[in-house]
Design an enzyme around this catalytic site. Sequence first.
Site, PDB file in Angstrom:
ATOM      1  N   ASP A 122       0.807  -1.221   0.000  1.00 22.67           N
ATOM      2  CA  ASP A 122       0.000   0.000   0.000  1.00 22.67           C
ATOM      3  C   ASP A 122       0.843   1.275   0.000  1.00 22.67           C
ATOM      4  OD1 ASP A 122      -2.932  -0.883   0.177  1.00 22.67           O
ATOM      5  OD2 ASP A 122      -1.923  -2.127   1.673  1.00 22.67           O
TER       6      ASP A 122
ATOM      7  N   ASP B  84      -1.018  -2.412  -4.479  1.00 21.35           N
ATOM      8  CA  ASP B  84      -1.206  -0.957  -4.445  1.00 21.35           C
ATOM      9  C   ASP B  84       0.116  -0.202  -4.377  1.00 21.35           C
ATOM     10  OD1 ASP B  84      -3.926  -1.253  -4.705  1.00 21.35           O
ATOM     11  OD2 ASP B  84      -4.365  -0.949  -2.598  1.00 21.35           O
TER      12      ASP B  84
ATOM     13  N   ASN C 287      -6.090  -3.416  -5.645  1.00 21.85           N
ATOM     14  CA  ASN C 287      -7.277  -2.887  -6.310  1.00 21.85           C
ATOM     15  C   ASN C 287      -7.042  -1.517  -6.946  1.00 21.85           C
ATOM     16  OD1 ASN C 287      -7.162  -1.757  -3.647  1.00 21.85           O
ATOM     17  ND2 ASN C 287      -9.289  -1.135  -3.842  1.00 21.85           N
ATOM     18  N   HIS C 288      -6.032  -0.787  -6.497  1.00 19.82           N
ATOM     19  CA  HIS C 288      -5.745   0.518  -7.095  1.00 19.82           C
ATOM     20  C   HIS C 288      -4.927   0.392  -8.371  1.00 19.82           C
ATOM     21  CE1 HIS C 288      -7.083   3.577  -4.091  1.00 19.82           C
ATOM     22  NE2 HIS C 288      -7.152   2.478  -3.347  1.00 19.82           N
TER      23      HIS C 288
ATOM     24  N   HIS D  23       1.040   3.349  -2.629  1.00 19.89           N
ATOM     25  CA  HIS D  23       0.176   4.331  -3.309  1.00 19.89           C
ATOM     26  C   HIS D  23       0.965   5.467  -3.951  1.00 19.89           C
ATOM     27  CE1 HIS D  23      -3.829   2.755  -2.239  1.00 19.89           C
ATOM     28  NE2 HIS D  23      -3.194   2.271  -1.176  1.00 19.89           N
TER      29      HIS D  23
END
Length: 185
Positions: free
Chosen positions: A20, A60, A128-129, A22
């Site tokens: 994650d 992610d 999912n991103h 991002h």
Amino acid sequence: MTSESTLDDEDTFKILIATDIHLGYMEKDAIRGNDTFETFDEILKCAKQNNVDFILLGGDLFHDNKPSRRTMHKCMELLRKYCMGDQPIMFEILSDQAVNFGNSNFPWVNYLDENLNISIPVFSVHGNHDDPTGADGLCALDLLSCAGLVNHFGRSRSVEKIEISPLLLAKGSSRIALYGIGESG
């Protein structure tokens, strides 16, 4: 063998796990715009300083499915800076790479590619991103994989019938199996 065990012995895997990250989140914000890039830089620097065998990214890596050119450029710059070099890889892959990386036009682990010098392999599933979408079913990790910077695994061709083939790795007398499946939407 002595009773004392060290983290640098020939049988011990040293793995940095991150998830994650991002990359690109709030990249246009004047104050927080570089936060995710600085974080990724710290993660990769930590991996290099601690002489890890590989990095495992749990999804992610990117905030957006289609990251900006700036985000992709910065990501590639950092991976090249920290993960490429002449340091030998001290483990081997035992599983069928054509199965593990079958969604790639280069279905083998990047550190065995004769055209690349990888010092710290990066294995990643998508989240999912940063999931593969669209007619070609591609994502930013596929671009990084094609460039030889990451090993994207855990892709499933169907959400109805999911098959998982673990990455089987060996270092000395140690064996590990990495199971991964990317987010399917």
